[in-house]
Design a protein around this motif. Structure first.
Motif, mmCIF file in Angstrom:
data_model
loop_
_atom_site.group_PDB
_atom_site.id
_atom_site.type_symbol
_atom_site.label_atom_id
_atom_site.label_comp_id
_atom_site.label_asym_id
_atom_site.label_seq_id
_atom_site.Cartn_x
_atom_site.Cartn_y
_atom_site.Cartn_z
ATOM 1 N N PRO A 3 0.804 -1.222 0.000
ATOM 2 C CA PRO A 3 0.000 0.000 0.000
ATOM 3 C C PRO A 3 0.835 1.270 0.000
ATOM 4 C CG PRO A 3 -0.802 -1.538 1.641
ATOM 5 C CD PRO A 3 0.513 -2.063 1.140
ATOM 6 N N VAL A 4 0.267 2.321 -0.604
ATOM 7 C CA VAL A 4 0.922 3.614 -0.717
ATOM 8 C C VAL A 4 0.012 4.675 -0.119
ATOM 9 C CG1 VAL A 4 1.765 5.354 -2.329
ATOM 10 C CG2 VAL A 4 2.137 2.939 -2.815
ATOM 11 N N PHE A 5 0.541 5.423 0.856
ATOM 12 C CA PHE A 5 -0.161 6.590 1.386
ATOM 13 C C PHE A 5 0.198 7.775 0.503
ATOM 14 C CE2 PHE A 5 0.063 4.146 5.383
ATOM 15 C CZ PHE A 5 -1.246 4.284 5.828
ATOM 16 N N VAL A 6 -0.813 8.467 0.004
ATOM 17 C CA VAL A 6 -0.630 9.682 -0.786
ATOM 18 C C VAL A 6 -1.231 10.806 0.038
ATOM 19 C CG1 VAL A 6 -1.169 10.859 -2.939
ATOM 20 C CG2 VAL A 6 -0.744 8.393 -2.944
ATOM 21 N N ILE A 7 -0.381 11.760 0.431
ATOM 22 C CA ILE A 7 -0.816 12.823 1.335
ATOM 23 C C ILE A 7 -0.659 14.166 0.623
ATOM 24 C CG2 ILE A 7 -0.489 13.858 3.607
ATOM 25 C CD1 ILE A 7 0.881 11.181 4.420
ATOM 26 N N THR A 8 -1.747 14.941 0.599
ATOM 27 C CA THR A 8 -1.729 16.244 -0.080
ATOM 28 C C THR A 8 -1.163 17.315 0.838
ATOM 29 O OG1 THR A 8 -3.923 16.940 0.658
ATOM 30 C CG2 THR A 8 -3.812 15.577 -1.351
ATOM 31 N N VAL A 9 -0.900 18.487 0.270
ATOM 32 C CA VAL A 9 -0.391 19.603 1.065
ATOM 33 C C VAL A 9 -1.402 20.037 2.117
ATOM 34 C CG1 VAL A 9 1.189 20.479 -0.690
ATOM 35 C CG2 VAL A 9 -1.156 21.306 -0.630
ATOM 36 N N ASP A 10 -2.674 19.716 1.910
ATOM 37 C CA ASP A 10 -3.713 20.025 2.891
ATOM 38 C C ASP A 10 -3.770 18.992 4.005
ATOM 39 O OD1 ASP A 10 -4.476 22.227 1.375
ATOM 40 O OD2 ASP A 10 -5.870 21.026 0.187
ATOM 41 N N TYR A 16 -3.714 3.691 -1.544
ATOM 42 C CA TYR A 16 -3.828 2.840 -2.728
ATOM 43 C C TYR A 16 -3.167 1.511 -2.421
ATOM 44 C CZ TYR A 16 -5.151 7.171 -4.960
ATOM 45 O OH TYR A 16 -5.799 8.342 -5.277
ATOM 46 N N GLY A 17 -3.750 0.441 -2.913
ATOM 47 C CA GLY A 17 -3.252 -0.901 -2.635
ATOM 48 C C GLY A 17 -1.871 -1.171 -3.180
ATOM 49 N N THR A 18 -1.509 -0.494 -4.263
ATOM 50 C CA THR A 18 -0.191 -0.679 -4.885
ATOM 51 C C THR A 18 0.275 0.647 -5.471
ATOM 52 O OG1 THR A 18 -1.078 -1.196 -7.066
ATOM 53 C CG2 THR A 18 -0.761 -3.062 -5.556
ATOM 54 N N PRO A 19 1.587 0.792 -5.698
ATOM 55 C CA PRO A 19 2.068 1.996 -6.389
ATOM 56 C C PRO A 19 1.443 2.147 -7.776
ATOM 57 C CG PRO A 19 3.908 0.894 -5.318
ATOM 58 C CD PRO A 19 2.712 -0.020 -5.197
ATOM 59 N N ALA A 20 1.215 1.033 -8.473
ATOM 60 C CA ALA A 20 0.623 1.104 -9.812
ATOM 61 C C ALA A 20 -0.777 1.716 -9.767
ATOM 62 C CB ALA A 20 0.577 -0.286 -10.443
ATOM 63 N N ARG A 21 -1.552 1.380 -8.768
ATOM 64 C CA ARG A 21 -2.896 1.967 -8.642
ATOM 65 C C ARG A 21 -2.808 3.457 -8.338
ATOM 66 N NH1 ARG A 21 -6.882 -2.453 -5.849
ATOM 67 N NH2 ARG A 21 -6.648 -3.975 -7.521
ATOM 68 N N ASN A 101 -5.408 -0.406 7.433
ATOM 69 C CA ASN A 101 -6.512 -1.369 7.548
ATOM 70 C C ASN A 101 -7.842 -0.667 7.789
ATOM 71 O OD1 ASN A 101 -5.046 -3.726 7.017
ATOM 72 N ND2 ASN A 101 -4.369 -3.854 9.137
ATOM 73 N N GLN A 102 -7.831 0.401 8.585
ATOM 74 C CA GLN A 102 -9.064 1.152 8.822
ATOM 75 C C GLN A 102 -9.560 1.823 7.541
ATOM 76 O OE1 GLN A 102 -7.711 3.728 11.964
ATOM 77 N NE2 GLN A 102 -8.455 2.348 13.572
ATOM 78 N N ILE A 103 -8.629 2.362 6.768
ATOM 79 C CA ILE A 103 -9.012 3.004 5.508
ATOM 80 C C ILE A 103 -9.569 1.971 4.533
ATOM 81 C CG2 ILE A 103 -8.132 4.209 3.463
ATOM 82 C CD1 ILE A 103 -6.219 5.715 5.374
ATOM 83 N N PHE A 104 -8.925 0.805 4.460
ATOM 84 C CA PHE A 104 -9.437 -0.245 3.573
ATOM 85 C C PHE A 104 -10.850 -0.672 3.975
ATOM 86 C CE2 PHE A 104 -4.945 -1.606 2.272
ATOM 87 C CZ PHE A 104 -5.044 -1.014 1.029
ATOM 88 N N VAL A 123 -16.313 -11.253 -7.059
ATOM 89 C CA VAL A 123 -15.670 -10.088 -7.663
ATOM 90 C C VAL A 123 -14.743 -9.382 -6.672
ATOM 91 C CG1 VAL A 123 -16.108 -7.796 -8.639
ATOM 92 C CG2 VAL A 123 -17.527 -9.724 -9.311
ATOM 93 N N ASN A 124 -15.192 -9.204 -5.434
ATOM 94 C CA ASN A 124 -14.468 -8.375 -4.466
ATOM 95 C C ASN A 124 -13.813 -9.162 -3.334
ATOM 96 O OD1 ASN A 124 -15.151 -5.807 -5.640
ATOM 97 N ND2 ASN A 124 -17.240 -6.203 -4.927
ATOM 98 N N GLY A 125 -14.059 -10.451 -3.252
ATOM 99 C CA GLY A 125 -13.511 -11.222 -2.139
ATOM 100 C C GLY A 125 -14.448 -11.185 -0.948
ATOM 101 N N ASP A 126 -13.985 -11.738 0.155
ATOM 102 C CA ASP A 126 -14.821 -11.832 1.357
ATOM 103 C C ASP A 126 -14.746 -10.602 2.253
ATOM 104 O OD1 ASP A 126 -15.875 -14.347 0.796
ATOM 105 O OD2 ASP A 126 -14.072 -15.326 1.573
ATOM 106 N N GLY A 127 -13.849 -9.708 1.966
ATOM 107 C CA GLY A 127 -13.710 -8.522 2.795
ATOM 108 C C GLY A 127 -12.638 -7.607 2.262
ATOM 109 N N PRO A 128 -12.414 -6.513 2.954
ATOM 110 C CA PRO A 128 -11.422 -5.542 2.486
ATOM 111 C C PRO A 128 -10.008 -6.117 2.557
ATOM 112 C CG PRO A 128 -12.171 -4.972 4.683
ATOM 113 C CD PRO A 128 -13.018 -6.119 4.212
ATOM 114 N N PRO A 129 -9.087 -5.555 1.777
ATOM 115 C CA PRO A 129 -7.696 -5.990 1.887
ATOM 116 C C PRO A 129 -7.152 -5.689 3.276
ATOM 117 C CG PRO A 129 -8.004 -4.421 0.072
ATOM 118 C CD PRO A 129 -9.290 -4.514 0.811
#
Length: 131
Positions: A3-10, A16-21, A101-104, A123-129
């Motif tokens: 997972p990648v945390f993307v944090i804005t200036v705000d 995101y689950g991966t850097p590619a996403r 995990n909370q965000i997912f 399609v989505n699995g049994d629960g969040p990643p």
């Protein structure tokens, strides 16, 4: 999963689950405008590694590419997550894995298309990643 945390200036945090996403979601003009820089912004792996946008001749590439730096600043990530929690008036463990995990779980509960249960699981699995 990486997972990648993307944090804005705000100080807003997206996960995101991966850097590619993350690369497909982030727009080059936002990067060039400094949306993810400064003291509050940044890109981090869930382990606290600082990630950077790839550049060519000082310019951010379009489409956006994310690169690993090999530098870890977990304390900086925890500080940003704590600041977000304070701003939104909620308490919790600022550990990046717990927050991820909370965000997912939050993303999971907000998914738009609700299929019949058997199809949703397929399609989505049994629960969040989980991290």
């Amino acid at each position: 999963m990486d997972p990648v945390f993307v944090i804005t200036v705000d100080g807003d945090v997206q996960l995101y689950g991966t850097p590619a996403r993350a690369e497909t979601a982030i727009e080059g003009h936002d990067v060039r405008d400094g949306e993810y820089g400064g003291d509050l912004g940044g890109l981090f792996s869930v382990d606290g590694e600082i990630l950077e946008f790839a550049t060519t001749d000082g310019q951010v590439r379009d489409p956006v590419r994310i690169e690993r730096t090999g530098r870890f600043e977990r304390d900086a990530l925890v500080a940003r997550l704590t600041r977000l929690a304070d701003r939104n008036r909620y308490e919790g463990d600022p550990d990046p894995r717990v927050v991820a995990n909370q965000i997912f779980v939050s993303y999971w509960s907000l998914r738009r298309i609700r299929w019949p249960r058997w199809l949703d699981r397929r399609v989505n699995g049994d629960g969040p990643p989980r991290v």
